[in-house]
Design a protein around this motif. Structure first.
Motif, PDB file in Angstrom:
ATOM      1  N   ALA A  63       0.842  -1.213   0.000  1.00  0.00           N
ATOM      2  CA  ALA A  63       0.000   0.000   0.000  1.00  0.00           C
ATOM      3  C   ALA A  63       0.872   1.257   0.000  1.00  0.00           C
ATOM      4  N   ASP A  64       1.893   1.268   0.856  1.00  0.00           N
ATOM      5  CA  ASP A  64       2.788   2.433   0.905  1.00  0.00           C
ATOM      6  C   ASP A  64       3.545   2.611  -0.407  1.00  0.00           C
ATOM      7  N   GLU A  74      -4.691   8.285  -1.355  1.00  0.00           N
ATOM      8  CA  GLU A  74      -5.082   7.917   0.013  1.00  0.00           C
ATOM      9  C   GLU A  74      -6.521   7.404   0.080  1.00  0.00           C
ATOM     10  N   ILE A  75      -7.410   8.043  -0.647  1.00  0.00           N
ATOM     11  CA  ILE A  75      -8.822   7.655  -0.622  1.00  0.00           C
ATOM     12  C   ILE A  75      -8.994   6.241  -1.175  1.00  0.00           C
ATOM     13  N   SER A  76      -8.346   5.949  -2.302  1.00  0.00           N
ATOM     14  CA  SER A  76      -8.430   4.611  -2.882  1.00  0.00           C
ATOM     15  C   SER A  76      -7.821   3.571  -1.964  1.00  0.00           C
ATOM     16  N   ALA A  77      -6.704   3.885  -1.338  1.00  0.00           N
ATOM     17  CA  ALA A  77      -6.054   2.946  -0.426  1.00  0.00           C
ATOM     18  C   ALA A  77      -6.967   2.622   0.750  1.00  0.00           C
ATOM     19  N   LYS A  78      -7.622   3.637   1.297  1.00  0.00           N
ATOM     20  CA  LYS A  78      -8.533   3.400   2.423  1.00  0.00           C
ATOM     21  C   LYS A  78      -9.741   2.560   2.015  1.00  0.00           C
ATOM     22  N   LYS A  79     -10.254   2.796   0.811  1.00  0.00           N
ATOM     23  CA  LYS A  79     -11.384   2.009   0.313  1.00  0.00           C
ATOM     24  C   LYS A  79     -10.993   0.541   0.174  1.00  0.00           C
ATOM     25  N   MET A  81      -8.606  -1.009   1.804  1.00  0.00           N
ATOM     26  CA  MET A  81      -8.325  -1.585   3.123  1.00  0.00           C
ATOM     27  C   MET A  81      -9.592  -1.875   3.923  1.00  0.00           C
ATOM     28  N   ASP A  82     -10.666  -1.190   3.653  1.00  0.00           N
ATOM     29  CA  ASP A  82     -11.927  -1.396   4.413  1.00  0.00           C
ATOM     30  C   ASP A  82     -12.671  -2.613   4.000  1.00  0.00           C
TER      31      ASP A  82
END
Length: 82
Positions: A63-64, A74-79, A81-82
């Motif tokens: 991810a990093d 950041e928004i796509s990464a959080k989506k 990961m959820d």
């Protein structure tokens, strides 16, 4: 005498000594990669290119790495990961 076929042992899950419900970073990276593909966040070509410059056993999570190379935000990464 019973003529029923026995079930193969391969059908049963193995119990691992000391197994926990926590995932290590490599497992999380693999799951993250699969989820980015499944969600359409990245194409196979984009992910393949990103993986060529990254090592699963290195110190940087996938991810990093994807954030650093600006393949995801950041928004796509959080989506993912959820």
């Amino acid at each position: 005498m019973d003529n029923k076929p026995s079930l193969p042992h391969a059908q049963f899950a193995l119990t691992l000594d000391g197994a926990t419900s926590r995932f290590d970073r490599e497992q999380l990276d693999i799951a993250f990669a699969a989820t980015t593909l499944r969600s359409g966040t990245l194409s196979e070509r984009e992910l393949s290119k990103a993986l060529s410059g990254w090592a699963i056993h290195g110190s940087v999570s996938l991810a990093d790495h994807l954030l650093k190379t600006e393949l995801i935000d950041e928004i796509s990464a959080k989506k993912v990961m959820d």
